[in-house]
Design an enzyme around this catalytic site. Structure first.
Site, PDB file in Angstrom:
ATOM      1  N   GLN A   1       0.807  -1.226   0.000  1.00 40.78           N
ATOM      2  CA  GLN A   1       0.000   0.000   0.000  1.00 40.78           C
ATOM      3  C   GLN A   1       0.839   1.276   0.000  1.00 40.78           C
ATOM      4  O   GLN A   1       0.296   2.376   0.056  1.00 40.78           O
ATOM      5  CB  GLN A   1      -0.935   0.018   1.206  1.00 40.78           C
TER       6      GLN A   1
ATOM      7  N   CYS B   1      -9.379  -8.548   0.519  1.00 43.51           N
ATOM      8  CA  CYS B   1      -9.240  -9.974   0.788  1.00 43.51           C
ATOM      9  C   CYS B   1     -10.113 -10.433   1.950  1.00 43.51           C
ATOM     10  O   CYS B   1     -10.371 -11.620   2.102  1.00 43.51           O
ATOM     11  CB  CYS B   1      -7.776 -10.315   1.081  1.00 43.51           C
TER      12      CYS B   1
END
Length: 396
Positions: free
Chosen positions: A178, A331
């Site tokens: 990220q 996820c």
């Protein structure tokens, strides 16, 4: 439809699409083949690796191309622990890691490794002193993510790396999925031995990731087969996606300073809107930078909770108004369990089970965020009216 879920995946940039399409059409040969077409594909592969190495001020042979961030994290953690288990069997990570990291450590526990999971403070960060206190003579790996994929909290990677620099038996892995391409990263200066990244978080293609392994670092391979990727990751390389990945990272790093400035302003704008609504509870720090000017919250992520309300209700109501946001990580978004990240921050069940994540992209401006803010106000007003009608308590 306004897409505010860039942490899950980003729309590929036009330049990236063109680069990938051209390679798919013209350079389809296997880069391991000895004929001319194979050698041309191999040259493209080498050039892409060199572009990545230059972008991060490293050497080309320190990079391995993978299928994505999950594989890169697994290769780093499982590969390092299994290769260096003769040095020791103690590992350190945090309770806020992405599932691909957290579950890798759980798997290693089943293999007999001892794992220390560090908790976070109320803003989602750990302190270098926590890592130092957890170290033992048997510690062979420390893994700490750079930017949390839910809250956007930025961990003190530089300070941790410098603290570990004198421990030659302890490797330092950073999940940079990220942050790579979005925030400044100095792998060598920060003492990072292993670093994971993913292309589709920065306008690149899905199915292509990166793993940096500092020269001299060995990893037990997860797969068996040919000798591709210096034996670390056997299998025919996805040359079109790899070339497109190099293109995406080059573009992202060129645009990084301006992106940090613009998204910091957008984050401040949306945080201000959320603060106006008592039903909502912002998670993580309010400011992108601390008093010393260090980035402590990712400028592209805003996270908040609506205690007492199921997050999917808020998500669907915002979608009806034309705005796409998410809950937890992509996820884990279909899980009904409270956020493990928010629980690690010591937050109560009502907050940990009602988190909403907004993540910005290059297409967003003050007008888009203002529209999202109004949609959020309308959603909260509708749900508050429903709660009053049903006699529900907002914080239960």
């Amino acid at each position: 439809m306004h897409y505010f879920d860039h942490c899950a995946s980003t729309p590929p940039k036009k330049e990236v699409i063109r680069a990938m399409a051209e390679v798919m059409e013209r350079h389809y040969a296997n880069p391991s083949s000895l004929h001319r077409a194979g050698l041309e594909a191999a040259k493209l592969l080498a050039r892409a690796r060199a572009v990545i190495a230059e972008a991060f001020a490293t050497e080309a042979d320190e990079w391995t191309f993978t299928s994505g961030g999950t594989e890169s994290n697994s290769m780093a953690i499982l590969g390092a622990a299994r290769h260096y288990k003769g040095r020791g069997r103690h590992l350190i990570t945090t309770r806020m890691e992405h599932a691909s990291v957290y579950e890798a450590f759980r798997a290693l526990e089943a293999e007999g490794f001892q794992v220390t999971y560090l908790p976070a403070n109320g803003e989602g960060r750990i302190e270098p002193e926590q890592v130092e206190a957890a170290l033992t003579d048997d510690t062979i790996l420390v893994s700490v993510m750079h930017v949390n994929n839910e809250t956007g909290a930025v961990q003190p990677i530089e300070a941790i790396g410098k603290m570990l620099r004198g421990r030659r038996q302890t490797l330092f892995h950073v999940d940079g999925v990220q942050s790579a391409g979005k925030l400044p990263i100095r792998l060598r200066d920060w003492g990072i031995d292993l670093f994971s990244a993913s292309a589709h978080k920065i306008g690149g293609p899905r199915g292509c990731g990166l793993l940096y392994a500092k020269e001299g670092t060995s990893l037990a391979p997860l797969l068996t087969g040919g000798g591709q990727e210096a034996g670390r990751r056997p299998g025919t390389e996805n040359v079109p996606a790899i070339v497109a990945t190099a293109k995406a990272f080059r573009l992202a790093l060129e645009e990084q300073p301006e992106r940090i400035r613009s998204m910091s302003a957008l984050r401040e704008q949306l945080v201000g809107v959320i603060a106006e609504m008592p039903q909502l509870r912002p998670n993580g720090g309010k400011a992108v930078q601390d008093e010393q000017g260090r980035i402590v919250m990712a400028p592209h992520i805003v996270h908040f909770s609506y205690p007492g309300m199921k997050p999917e209700v808020v998500i669907h109501m915002l979608e009806e108004r034309g705005f796409l946001v998410s809950t937890q990580s992509a996820c884990s978004s279909k899980s009904s369990k409270p956020s493990r990240v928010l629980e690690a921050m010591g937050l109560p069940h009502a907050i940990a089970s009602s988190g909403i994540r907004v993540s910005f992209g290059d297409e967003h401006d003050v007008h888009a965020v203002a529209s999202l803010g109004q949609a959020l106000r309308d959603t909260v007003a509708a749900l508050s009216h429903l709660e009053r009608k049903e006699g529900r308590n907002e914080t239960t």
